[in-house]
Design a protein around this motif. Sequence first.
Motif, PDB file in Angstrom:
ATOM      1  N   LEU A  53       0.839  -1.194   0.000  1.00 20.28           N
ATOM      2  CA  LEU A  53       0.000   0.000   0.000  1.00 20.28           C
ATOM      3  C   LEU A  53       0.875   1.246   0.000  1.00 20.28           C
ATOM      4  CD1 LEU A  53      -2.736  -0.939   2.645  1.00 20.28           C
ATOM      5  CD2 LEU A  53      -2.962  -0.988   0.159  1.00 20.28           C
ATOM      6  N   SER A  54       0.452   2.282  -0.725  1.00 18.68           N
ATOM      7  CA  SER A  54       1.148   3.562  -0.712  1.00 18.68           C
ATOM      8  C   SER A  54       0.886   4.284   0.596  1.00 18.68           C
ATOM      9  CB  SER A  54       0.659   4.432  -1.871  1.00 18.68           C
ATOM     10  OG  SER A  54      -0.714   4.785  -1.663  1.00 18.68           O
ATOM     11  N   ALA A  55       1.676   5.319   0.886  1.00 22.23           N
ATOM     12  CA  ALA A  55       1.498   6.075   2.121  1.00 22.23           C
ATOM     13  C   ALA A  55       0.109   6.707   2.200  1.00 22.23           C
ATOM     14  CB  ALA A  55       2.572   7.158   2.235  1.00 22.23           C
ATOM     15  N   VAL A  56      -0.366   7.225   1.080  1.00 19.87           N
ATOM     16  CA  VAL A  56      -1.696   7.859   1.061  1.00 19.87           C
ATOM     17  C   VAL A  56      -2.773   6.842   1.418  1.00 19.87           C
ATOM     18  CG1 VAL A  56      -3.425   8.958  -0.406  1.00 19.87           C
ATOM     19  CG2 VAL A  56      -1.029   9.663  -0.567  1.00 19.87           C
ATOM     20  N   THR A  57      -2.693   5.657   0.824  1.00 17.89           N
ATOM     21  CA  THR A  57      -3.691   4.628   1.095  1.00 17.89           C
ATOM     22  C   THR A  57      -3.544   4.071   2.505  1.00 17.89           C
ATOM     23  OG1 THR A  57      -3.760   4.075  -1.247  1.00 17.89           O
ATOM     24  CG2 THR A  57      -4.682   2.462   0.270  1.00 17.89           C
ATOM     25  N   LEU A  58      -2.303   3.919   2.983  1.00 11.92           N
ATOM     26  CA  LEU A  58      -2.091   3.472   4.365  1.00 11.92           C
ATOM     27  C   LEU A  58      -2.866   4.346   5.340  1.00 11.92           C
ATOM     28  CD1 LEU A  58       1.739   2.695   4.571  1.00 11.92           C
ATOM     29  CD2 LEU A  58      -0.109   1.073   5.030  1.00 11.92           C
ATOM     30  N   ALA A  59      -2.806   5.658   5.105  1.00  9.32           N
ATOM     31  CA  ALA A  59      -3.518   6.583   5.987  1.00  9.32           C
ATOM     32  C   ALA A  59      -5.029   6.495   5.800  1.00  9.32           C
ATOM     33  CB  ALA A  59      -3.039   8.011   5.731  1.00  9.32           C
ATOM     34  N   ALA A  60      -5.458   6.313   4.559  1.00 11.65           N
ATOM     35  CA  ALA A  60      -6.889   6.388   4.255  1.00 11.65           C
ATOM     36  C   ALA A  60      -7.672   5.161   4.699  1.00 11.65           C
ATOM     37  CB  ALA A  60      -7.085   6.606   2.751  1.00 11.65           C
ATOM     38  N   VAL A  61      -7.038   3.966   4.678  1.00 10.06           N
ATOM     39  CA  VAL A  61      -7.812   2.744   4.901  1.00 10.06           C
ATOM     40  C   VAL A  61      -7.564   2.092   6.261  1.00 10.06           C
ATOM     41  CG1 VAL A  61      -7.869   2.286   2.424  1.00 10.06           C
ATOM     42  CG2 VAL A  61      -6.118   1.178   3.838  1.00 10.06           C
ATOM     43  N   ALA A  62      -6.755   2.693   7.104  1.00 12.67           N
ATOM     44  CA  ALA A  62      -6.524   2.102   8.427  1.00 12.67           C
ATOM     45  C   ALA A  62      -7.849   1.984   9.174  1.00 12.67           C
ATOM     46  CB  ALA A  62      -5.544   2.957   9.225  1.00 12.67           C
ATOM     47  N   ARG A  63      -8.114   0.799   9.711  1.00 14.01           N
ATOM     48  CA  ARG A  63      -9.322   0.524  10.511  1.00 14.01           C
ATOM     49  C   ARG A  63     -10.609   0.709   9.712  1.00 14.01           C
ATOM     50  NH1 ARG A  63      -5.422   2.350  13.689  1.00 14.01           N
ATOM     51  NH2 ARG A  63      -4.936   0.984  15.441  1.00 14.01           N
ATOM     52  N   GLN A  64     -10.541   0.473   8.411  1.00 19.94           N
ATOM     53  CA  GLN A  64     -11.762   0.590   7.632  1.00 19.94           C
ATOM     54  C   GLN A  64     -12.737  -0.513   8.038  1.00 19.94           C
ATOM     55  OE1 GLN A  64     -10.920   0.151   3.415  1.00 19.94           O
ATOM     56  NE2 GLN A  64     -11.145  -2.066   3.494  1.00 19.94           N
ATOM     57  N   GLU A  65     -14.009  -0.234   7.913  1.00 17.73           N
ATOM     58  CA  GLU A  65     -15.074  -1.174   8.249  1.00 17.73           C
ATOM     59  C   GLU A  65     -15.978  -1.347   7.041  1.00 17.73           C
ATOM     60  OE1 GLU A  65     -15.156  -2.857  10.909  1.00 17.73           O
ATOM     61  OE2 GLU A  65     -13.746  -1.793  12.192  1.00 17.73           O
TER      62      GLU A  65
END
Length: 219
Positions: free
Chosen positions: A137-149
């Motif tokens: 995962l890219s840094a942007v996606t790492l931030a965006a999808v953490a703990r997604q439900e």
Amino acid sequence: MAISDRTVGIIGTGNIGSTLATNFAAGGQDVLLASRDQETARKLAASLDGHAEAVSTGEAVDRADVLVLAVWLDADRELIAEFGERLAGKVIVDPSNAVGPDGKGGYHKVIGEQESSGQILAGLLPAGARLKAFGSLSAVTLAAVARQEPERAVLFYATDDDAAGDLVADLIQTAGYEPVRAGGLDQSIRIEMFGDLHEVGGLGRAVTRTEALKALEAS
């Protein structure tokens, strides 16, 4: 032992390092932060609600059980050359991608097309250091999808060491993702940028566990 019983250090406070530190802290994991820019490390540590401490690189190396090298490949090489045997016995996490700007607004590999930064680092580490590569995962996606439900996004990892893999899978969960093992370090190229299990590669996006397992079965 669980990851919560281990000391975690992050060297590098760029996009990947700062995102991982933020997500580890959100999951309750304390971290040591080291950077060439110590002021940036201090500011980041101060923002993480008591879950981070800014330290020198040498102190991070000496105190951490699990050490995340969130720097470019050339800096990885320099770190390993400088600290050598002080890395023995550590679990070394490599979230790096051996890429550089291509002059056209994108990136290209700075190593051979069939080479993996994870395997390169494994060959440089002293005996007793246990490498685990993770990425996808890219840094942007790492931030965006953490703990997604309702289903967490997958972060693939690759390792030849089961005990090290268990620790870092726990760390991946703490950061808010679902860990999925892609295989041994000979599979690390697949989870690095442009690999078939990377967002900027064959996957094209973050995936859930069900989708990740299908991708592995199809390969």
